[in-house]
Design a protein around this motif. Structure first.
Motif, PDB file in Angstrom:
ATOM      1  N   TYR A   9       0.775  -1.373  -0.297  1.00  0.00           N
ATOM      2  CA  TYR A   9      -0.065   0.143  -0.055  1.00  0.00           C
ATOM      3  C   TYR A   9       0.991   1.358  -0.077  1.00  0.00           C
ATOM      4  CZ  TYR A   9      -2.958  -3.685   1.264  1.00  0.00           C
ATOM      5  OH  TYR A   9      -3.503  -5.194   1.229  1.00  0.00           O
ATOM      6  N   ARG A  10       0.917   1.984  -1.031  1.00  0.00           N
ATOM      7  CA  ARG A  10       1.917   3.132  -1.222  1.00  0.00           C
ATOM      8  C   ARG A  10       0.863   4.558  -1.196  1.00  0.00           C
ATOM      9  NH1 ARG A  10       6.381   1.239  -4.183  1.00  0.00           N
ATOM     10  NH2 ARG A  10       6.523  -1.189  -3.775  1.00  0.00           N
ATOM     11  N   TRP A  11       1.337   5.112  -0.100  1.00  0.00           N
ATOM     12  CA  TRP A  11       2.082   4.719   1.162  1.00  0.00           C
ATOM     13  C   TRP A  11       1.301   5.042   2.358  1.00  0.00           C
ATOM     14  CZ3 TRP A  11       6.694   2.154  -0.033  1.00  0.00           C
ATOM     15  CH2 TRP A  11       7.248   2.342  -1.097  1.00  0.00           C
ATOM     16  N   VAL A  12       1.011   3.851   2.915  1.00  0.00           N
ATOM     17  CA  VAL A  12       0.253   3.931   4.172  1.00  0.00           C
ATOM     18  C   VAL A  12       1.284   2.799   5.142  1.00  0.00           C
ATOM     19  CG1 VAL A  12      -1.764   3.424   5.594  1.00  0.00           C
ATOM     20  CG2 VAL A  12      -1.662   4.134   3.083  1.00  0.00           C
ATOM     21  N   VAL A  13       2.190   3.663   5.960  1.00  0.00           N
ATOM     22  CA  VAL A  13       3.120   2.772   7.109  1.00  0.00           C
ATOM     23  C   VAL A  13       2.581   3.009   8.318  1.00  0.00           C
ATOM     24  CG1 VAL A  13       5.556   2.640   7.060  1.00  0.00           C
ATOM     25  CG2 VAL A  13       4.748   3.680   4.952  1.00  0.00           C
ATOM     26  N   PRO A  14       2.608   1.771   9.012  1.00  0.00           N
ATOM     27  CA  PRO A  14       2.249   1.881  10.401  1.00  0.00           C
ATOM     28  C   PRO A  14       3.853   1.956  11.340  1.00  0.00           C
ATOM     29  CG  PRO A  14       2.032  -0.269   9.771  1.00  0.00           C
ATOM     30  CD  PRO A  14       2.262   0.539   8.437  1.00  0.00           C
ATOM     31  N   ILE A  15       3.862   2.912  12.144  1.00  0.00           N
ATOM     32  CA  ILE A  15       5.194   3.372  12.910  1.00  0.00           C
ATOM     33  C   ILE A  15       4.637   3.307  14.144  1.00  0.00           C
ATOM     34  CG2 ILE A  15       6.965   4.936  13.255  1.00  0.00           C
ATOM     35  CD1 ILE A  15       6.219   5.860  10.244  1.00  0.00           C
ATOM     36  N   ARG A  16       5.599   2.553  14.957  1.00  0.00           N
ATOM     37  CA  ARG A  16       5.529   2.468  16.365  1.00  0.00           C
ATOM     38  C   ARG A  16       6.195   3.730  17.085  1.00  0.00           C
ATOM     39  NH1 ARG A  16       5.984  -3.852  17.991  1.00  0.00           N
ATOM     40  NH2 ARG A  16       3.921  -4.346  18.280  1.00  0.00           N
ATOM     41  N   VAL A  17       5.608   4.780  17.701  1.00  0.00           N
ATOM     42  CA  VAL A  17       6.056   5.960  18.295  1.00  0.00           C
ATOM     43  C   VAL A  17       6.119   5.743  19.992  1.00  0.00           C
ATOM     44  CG1 VAL A  17       5.991   8.508  18.568  1.00  0.00           C
ATOM     45  CG2 VAL A  17       4.938   7.225  16.482  1.00  0.00           C
ATOM     46  N   ALA A  18       7.549   5.623  20.464  1.00  0.00           N
ATOM     47  CA  ALA A  18       7.867   5.326  21.872  1.00  0.00           C
ATOM     48  C   ALA A  18       7.772   6.788  22.518  1.00  0.00           C
ATOM     49  CB  ALA A  18       9.133   4.792  21.938  1.00  0.00           C
ATOM     50  N   GLY A  19       8.062   6.768  23.824  1.00  0.00           N
ATOM     51  CA  GLY A  19       8.376   7.855  24.658  1.00  0.00           C
ATOM     52  C   GLY A  19       7.083   7.767  25.689  1.00  0.00           C
ATOM     53  N   PRO A  20       6.926   8.813  26.502  1.00  0.00           N
ATOM     54  CA  PRO A  20       6.286   8.776  27.513  1.00  0.00           C
ATOM     55  C   PRO A  20       4.728   8.240  27.341  1.00  0.00           C
ATOM     56  CG  PRO A  20       7.281  10.738  27.402  1.00  0.00           C
ATOM     57  CD  PRO A  20       7.287  10.182  26.147  1.00  0.00           C
ATOM     58  N   GLU A  21       4.272   8.286  26.129  1.00  0.00           N
ATOM     59  CA  GLU A  21       2.870   7.906  25.903  1.00  0.00           C
ATOM     60  C   GLU A  21       2.940   7.127  24.421  1.00  0.00           C
ATOM     61  OE1 GLU A  21      -1.783   9.432  25.888  1.00  0.00           O
ATOM     62  OE2 GLU A  21      -0.029  10.918  25.552  1.00  0.00           O
ATOM     63  N   PRO A  22       3.174   6.002  24.331  1.00  0.00           N
ATOM     64  CA  PRO A  22       3.280   5.262  23.250  1.00  0.00           C
ATOM     65  C   PRO A  22       2.202   4.990  22.416  1.00  0.00           C
ATOM     66  CG  PRO A  22       4.440   4.054  25.032  1.00  0.00           C
ATOM     67  CD  PRO A  22       3.584   5.141  25.566  1.00  0.00           C
ATOM     68  N   PHE A  23       2.424   4.998  20.894  1.00  0.00           N
ATOM     69  CA  PHE A  23       1.175   4.897  20.180  1.00  0.00           C
ATOM     70  C   PHE A  23       1.426   4.448  18.849  1.00  0.00           C
ATOM     71  CE2 PHE A  23       2.195   9.487  20.136  1.00  0.00           C
ATOM     72  CZ  PHE A  23       2.499   9.770  18.617  1.00  0.00           C
ATOM     73  N   THR A  24       0.709   4.140  17.878  1.00  0.00           N
ATOM     74  CA  THR A  24       0.891   3.821  16.657  1.00  0.00           C
ATOM     75  C   THR A  24       0.563   4.661  15.559  1.00  0.00           C
ATOM     76  OG1 THR A  24       0.830   1.386  17.159  1.00  0.00           O
ATOM     77  CG2 THR A  24       0.748   1.997  14.546  1.00  0.00           C
ATOM     78  N   LEU A  25       1.498   5.443  14.749  1.00  0.00           N
ATOM     79  CA  LEU A  25       1.049   6.227  13.719  1.00  0.00           C
ATOM     80  C   LEU A  25       0.981   5.575  12.317  1.00  0.00           C
ATOM     81  CD1 LEU A  25       1.142   9.220  12.423  1.00  0.00           C
ATOM     82  CD2 LEU A  25       3.605   8.993  12.314  1.00  0.00           C
ATOM     83  N   LEU A  26      -0.177   5.765  11.723  1.00  0.00           N
ATOM     84  CA  LEU A  26      -0.025   5.546  10.215  1.00  0.00           C
ATOM     85  C   LEU A  26      -0.021   6.613   9.378  1.00  0.00           C
ATOM     86  CD1 LEU A  26      -1.840   2.937  11.790  1.00  0.00           C
ATOM     87  CD2 LEU A  26      -2.810   3.029   9.605  1.00  0.00           C
ATOM     88  N   ALA A  27       1.253   6.770   9.012  1.00  0.00           N
ATOM     89  CA  ALA A  27       1.804   7.880   8.104  1.00  0.00           C
ATOM     90  C   ALA A  27       1.362   7.766   6.664  1.00  0.00           C
ATOM     91  CB  ALA A  27       3.362   7.870   7.988  1.00  0.00           C
ATOM     92  N   VAL A  28       0.844   8.720   5.945  1.00  0.00           N
ATOM     93  CA  VAL A  28      -0.031   8.310   4.844  1.00  0.00           C
ATOM     94  C   VAL A  28       0.550   9.311   3.743  1.00  0.00           C
ATOM     95  CG1 VAL A  28      -2.105   8.727   3.503  1.00  0.00           C
ATOM     96  CG2 VAL A  28      -1.870   7.797   5.831  1.00  0.00           C
ATOM     97  N   TRP A  29       0.861   8.789   2.508  1.00  0.00           N
ATOM     98  CA  TRP A  29       0.913   9.683   1.301  1.00  0.00           C
ATOM     99  C   TRP A  29       0.395   8.905   0.251  1.00  0.00           C
ATOM    100  CZ3 TRP A  29       5.791   9.982  -2.270  1.00  0.00           C
ATOM    101  CH2 TRP A  29       5.264  10.678  -3.474  1.00  0.00           C
ATOM    102  N   THR A  30      -0.563   8.912  -0.018  1.00  0.00           N
ATOM    103  CA  THR A  30      -1.331   7.972  -1.179  1.00  0.00           C
ATOM    104  C   THR A  30      -0.842   8.391  -2.577  1.00  0.00           C
ATOM    105  OG1 THR A  30      -3.389   9.216  -1.456  1.00  0.00           O
ATOM    106  CG2 THR A  30      -3.368   7.638   0.403  1.00  0.00           C
ATOM    107  N   LYS A  31      -0.588   7.195  -3.292  1.00  0.00           N
ATOM    108  CA  LYS A  31      -0.267   7.335  -4.616  1.00  0.00           C
ATOM    109  C   LYS A  31      -1.236   6.738  -5.527  1.00  0.00           C
ATOM    110  CE  LYS A  31       3.334   8.478  -5.898  1.00  0.00           C
ATOM    111  NZ  LYS A  31       4.400   7.755  -5.701  1.00  0.00           N
TER     112      LYS A  31
END
Length: 254
Positions: free
Chosen positions: A80-102
């Protein structure tokens, strides 16, 4: 946390300092060149960086500050270009789905079709993890009739089903497809502005949103055909009153 989503229209190494006034802790940058081509130009502002793409001059970059490390989620599926799940650490962890659709060789799967299919692929992740979704969706409800495997309204409804809402629309109390402030100007024309860049946050985080701003056409036209969307959030547990000043996002005024 300050979150920025911006399609920089390439050559991010020459433009990264433009983001400094936002003090971004997390940034999703579409049309960003590869980390090799950036050659560390992002490092005064960001400590961590990931990049995804098949064109070294034009991909999807994700950046964060020192106390917020980034790692690619094990569920990542590069179909899927581009939809990328990324684990974001730190005091409050979460998952970011970064998006740039093509676009896609099968036209029906292009742009919002890529996002629709990716959200189906990441269903379990969205159900079980705290997620944010941000970036250039290349979509708006005004184009729902275009032949795609899914449309913008279907994506918004799917995200709502996972408890995610658009920060811009909630903050300014506007409907999808009726946005007063564009984020993209076709052929750099002020008369052809569209709202296609978004940040979707968990419903329970909405009371933490201090401000949502969208850059002005006049300030950003020399740098890109898109303007940044910036969301400022209080740390977890603090519940500020929303401030709905539009002083920094009035580029749509006639």
């Amino acid at each position: 946390m300050n979150l920025v989503a911006w399609n920089c229209r390439q050559a991010f190494r020459k433009k990264v300092e433009r983001l400094q006034p936002f003090a971004p802790q997390l940034a999703v940058i579409s049309e960003c060149e590869s980390l090799e081509k950036l050659r560390g130009s992002q490092e005064p502002l960001f400590s961590h960086a990931l990049w995804f793409g098949d064109n070294l001059n034009k991909g999807l970059g994700v950046f964060s500050s020192g106390d917020i490390p980034l790692t690619v989620h094990p569920a990542y599926d590069d179909r899927y270009r581009w939809v990328v799940p990324i684990r974001v650490a730190g005091p409050e962890p979460f998952t970011l789905l970064a998006v740039w659709t093509k676009d896609h060789r099968e036209r029906r799967q292009s742009y919002v079709g890529q996002l629709f299919l990716a959200l189906q692929q990441y269903q379990e992740l969205l159900e079980k993890e705290t997620c944010l979704i941000a970036g250039d969706f290349n979509s708006n409800a005004i184009w729902d009739s275009h032949p795609r495997v899914g449309n913008h309204t279907a994506v918004v409804e799917m995200l709502r089903g996972y408890g995610l809402e658009s920060a811009y629309h909630r903050f300014f109390q506007e409907r999808q497809g009726e946005e007063s402030v564009p984020t993209y100007y076709f052929h750099h024309s002020k008369e052809k502005g569209y709202h296609i860049d978004y940040a979707f946050l968990p419903e329970r985080w909405m009371a933490r949103v201090e401000a949502v701003t969208v850059g002005t056409y006049e300030e950003w036209r020399a740098w890109s055909d898109h303007v940044p969307v910036v969301v400022r959030l209080k740390e977890g547990g603090k519940q500020p009153a929303l401030r709905r000043s539009r002083n920094s996002c009035r580029q749509s005024e006639k």
